[in-house]
Design a protein around this motif. Structure first.
Motif, PDB file in Angstrom:
ATOM      1  N   VAL A  95       0.877  -1.174   0.000  1.00 23.80           N
ATOM      2  CA  VAL A  95       0.000   0.000   0.000  1.00 23.80           C
ATOM      3  C   VAL A  95       0.913   1.222   0.000  1.00 23.80           C
ATOM      4  O   VAL A  95       1.727   1.393   0.916  1.00 23.80           O
ATOM      5  CB  VAL A  95      -0.927   0.045   1.233  1.00 23.80           C
ATOM      6  CG1 VAL A  95      -1.777   1.321   1.217  1.00 23.80           C
ATOM      7  CG2 VAL A  95      -1.822  -1.194   1.273  1.00 23.80           C
ATOM      8  N   ILE A 163      -6.171  -0.741   0.645  1.00 22.31           N
ATOM      9  CA  ILE A 163      -5.926  -1.782   1.652  1.00 22.31           C
ATOM     10  C   ILE A 163      -6.746  -3.023   1.336  1.00 22.31           C
ATOM     11  O   ILE A 163      -6.258  -4.153   1.449  1.00 22.31           O
ATOM     12  CB  ILE A 163      -6.244  -1.247   3.062  1.00 22.31           C
ATOM     13  CG1 ILE A 163      -5.226  -0.171   3.456  1.00 22.31           C
ATOM     14  CG2 ILE A 163      -6.239  -2.377   4.088  1.00 22.31           C
ATOM     15  CD1 ILE A 163      -5.586   0.604   4.711  1.00 22.31           C
ATOM     16  N   LEU A 176       3.799  -1.245   3.826  1.00 21.85           N
ATOM     17  CA  LEU A 176       3.017  -0.009   3.922  1.00 21.85           C
ATOM     18  C   LEU A 176       3.993   1.152   3.817  1.00 21.85           C
ATOM     19  O   LEU A 176       4.677   1.494   4.779  1.00 21.85           O
ATOM     20  CB  LEU A 176       2.249   0.026   5.249  1.00 21.85           C
ATOM     21  CG  LEU A 176       1.261  -1.131   5.438  1.00 21.85           C
ATOM     22  CD1 LEU A 176       1.064  -1.439   6.912  1.00 21.85           C
ATOM     23  CD2 LEU A 176      -0.063  -0.819   4.771  1.00 21.85           C
ATOM     24  N   ALA A 179       1.884   4.890   4.224  1.00 24.41           N
ATOM     25  CA  ALA A 179       0.478   4.662   3.874  1.00 24.41           C
ATOM     26  C   ALA A 179      -0.499   5.592   4.565  1.00 24.41           C
ATOM     27  O   ALA A 179      -1.647   5.710   4.128  1.00 24.41           O
ATOM     28  CB  ALA A 179       0.105   3.205   4.174  1.00 24.41           C
ATOM     29  N   LEU A 195      -5.721  -1.202  10.276  1.00 23.58           N
ATOM     30  CA  LEU A 195      -4.563  -2.065  10.012  1.00 23.58           C
ATOM     31  C   LEU A 195      -4.301  -3.013  11.179  1.00 23.58           C
ATOM     32  O   LEU A 195      -3.966  -4.192  10.968  1.00 23.58           O
ATOM     33  CB  LEU A 195      -3.334  -1.207   9.732  1.00 23.58           C
ATOM     34  CG  LEU A 195      -3.338  -0.439   8.403  1.00 23.58           C
ATOM     35  CD1 LEU A 195      -2.182   0.547   8.354  1.00 23.58           C
ATOM     36  CD2 LEU A 195      -3.289  -1.386   7.210  1.00 23.58           C
ATOM     37  N   TYR A 206       3.624  -6.770   8.809  1.00 19.64           N
ATOM     38  CA  TYR A 206       3.751  -5.477   8.133  1.00 19.64           C
ATOM     39  C   TYR A 206       5.191  -4.976   8.179  1.00 19.64           C
ATOM     40  O   TYR A 206       5.879  -5.139   9.194  1.00 19.64           O
ATOM     41  CB  TYR A 206       2.898  -4.405   8.827  1.00 19.64           C
ATOM     42  CG  TYR A 206       1.407  -4.573   8.773  1.00 19.64           C
ATOM     43  CD1 TYR A 206       0.757  -5.061   7.639  1.00 19.64           C
ATOM     44  CD2 TYR A 206       0.618  -4.207   9.863  1.00 19.64           C
ATOM     45  CE1 TYR A 206      -0.621  -5.186   7.599  1.00 19.64           C
ATOM     46  CE2 TYR A 206      -0.768  -4.325   9.837  1.00 19.64           C
ATOM     47  CZ  TYR A 206      -1.380  -4.823   8.702  1.00 19.64           C
ATOM     48  OH  TYR A 206      -2.747  -4.944   8.673  1.00 19.64           O
ATOM     49  N   PHE A 208       6.183  -1.282   8.054  1.00 17.43           N
ATOM     50  CA  PHE A 208       5.515   0.021   8.110  1.00 17.43           C
ATOM     51  C   PHE A 208       6.569   1.114   7.942  1.00 17.43           C
ATOM     52  O   PHE A 208       7.267   1.477   8.884  1.00 17.43           O
ATOM     53  CB  PHE A 208       4.781   0.169   9.449  1.00 17.43           C
ATOM     54  CG  PHE A 208       3.887   1.370   9.536  1.00 17.43           C
ATOM     55  CD1 PHE A 208       2.653   1.374   8.921  1.00 17.43           C
ATOM     56  CD2 PHE A 208       4.287   2.500  10.238  1.00 17.43           C
ATOM     57  CE1 PHE A 208       1.819   2.485   8.999  1.00 17.43           C
ATOM     58  CE2 PHE A 208       3.470   3.614  10.326  1.00 17.43           C
ATOM     59  CZ  PHE A 208       2.227   3.606   9.705  1.00 17.43           C
TER      60      PHE A 208
END
Length: 270
Positions: A95, A163, A176, A179, A195, A206, A208
């Motif tokens: 994402v 998502i 992500l 994101a 999330l 993830y 992130f």
């Protein structure tokens, strides 16, 4: 169990000018190593230009590194055959920050979310429509929203559609990349909550990527800080981050501003 292992990854871009291309490469990543365990979230922090997004693209298989390995589910992303690579790509989704440029403006939400299903699953039109409706509801929208186009959604709603597309194939991991960075505080909070809920429901992992310490601290289990293309600090538990004496960490913490102008000093995250 380790899901993703990055081993000594180095990546560079050739320097260029208006009149000639330099023979010297500029290192963007230098010997980067990190890992992500199944069902966990690693927050990857750093200032702009630190190499975070480049590392994300390398992990996604979009840019082959000059040196090093990216192991996903035990397979080297850049050494496997096309059949295994296709399966790995299914289990590794993304994402991006810009929710608008991430979608085709001429496609409906149903078409956007259904695209990966069409690529990997053999569903009838009715089955796919039902699956997309369930995904829309899973991310807090309505099945009726499937007929709308991107311009008919707010930024927060459109990111929910991105998502939904990312979880459509029930992947093992999602990258992500900033994101929530383009969203306002209310939408950021709601997306981070979504999330977290999805991670619990599907056992997702993830990566992130962000420059936002608060967002990373909210969702991550472990935190890594990148500086000048290297992992400057790695905190296996995010609580260690606040106590780290590393200059890169102290600089990030020192740059935090209170949400209210009256209190423009560093505040605690806990």
């Amino acid at each position: 169990m380790t899901l993703l292992q990055v081993n000594e990854v180095t990546h560079a871009y050739a320097s260029s000018s208006l009149f000639r291309r330099s023979k010297r490469d500029t290192n963007i990543l230098s010997g980067v190593s990190l890992r992500i365990e199944e069902g966990t979230c690693l927050g990857l922090l750093g200032a702009s230009g630190a190499g975070k997004s480049t590392l994300g693209r390398v992990i996604l298989g979009l840019e082959k590194p000059k040196q090093g390995q990216v192991l996903f589910q035990g397979h080297d992303l850049y050494a496997v055959d096309s059949k295994i690579r296709r399966q790995l790509r299914r289990d590794l989704q993304v994402v991006f920050q810009d929710c608008y440029s991430s979608v085709n403006p001429r496609m409906t939400a149903e078409q956007i979310i259904g695209e990966p299903l069409g690529n990997y699953e053999s569903l009838s039109p009715q089955e796919q429509k039902r699956a997309v409706g369930e995904l829309l509801e899973r991310v807090g929208l309505s099945a009726k929203d499937g007929g709308k186009y991107p311009h008919q959604f707010s930024g927060g709603q459109l990111q929910r559609i991105n998502i939904a597309r990312a979880i459509a194939l029930k992947p093992k991991m999602i990258v992500l990349d900033e994101a929530v960075s383009s969203l306002d505080m209310v939408h950021q909070t709601n997306i981070l909550r979504l999330l977290s809920d999805l991670r619990s429901a599907f056992g997702l992992s993830y990566l992130f990527i962000t420059h936002d310490i608060k967002a990373a601290y909210t969702i991550a289990d472990a935190l890594a800080v990148m500086e000048k293309g290297q992992v400057a600090e790695y905190c296996e538990r995010k609580e260690q981050f606040l106590l780290s004496p590393h200059p890169a960490v102290r600089s990030l913490l020192g740059s935090m501003l209170s949400e209210h102008p009256r209190y423009r000093s560093r505040e605690r995250l806990s």
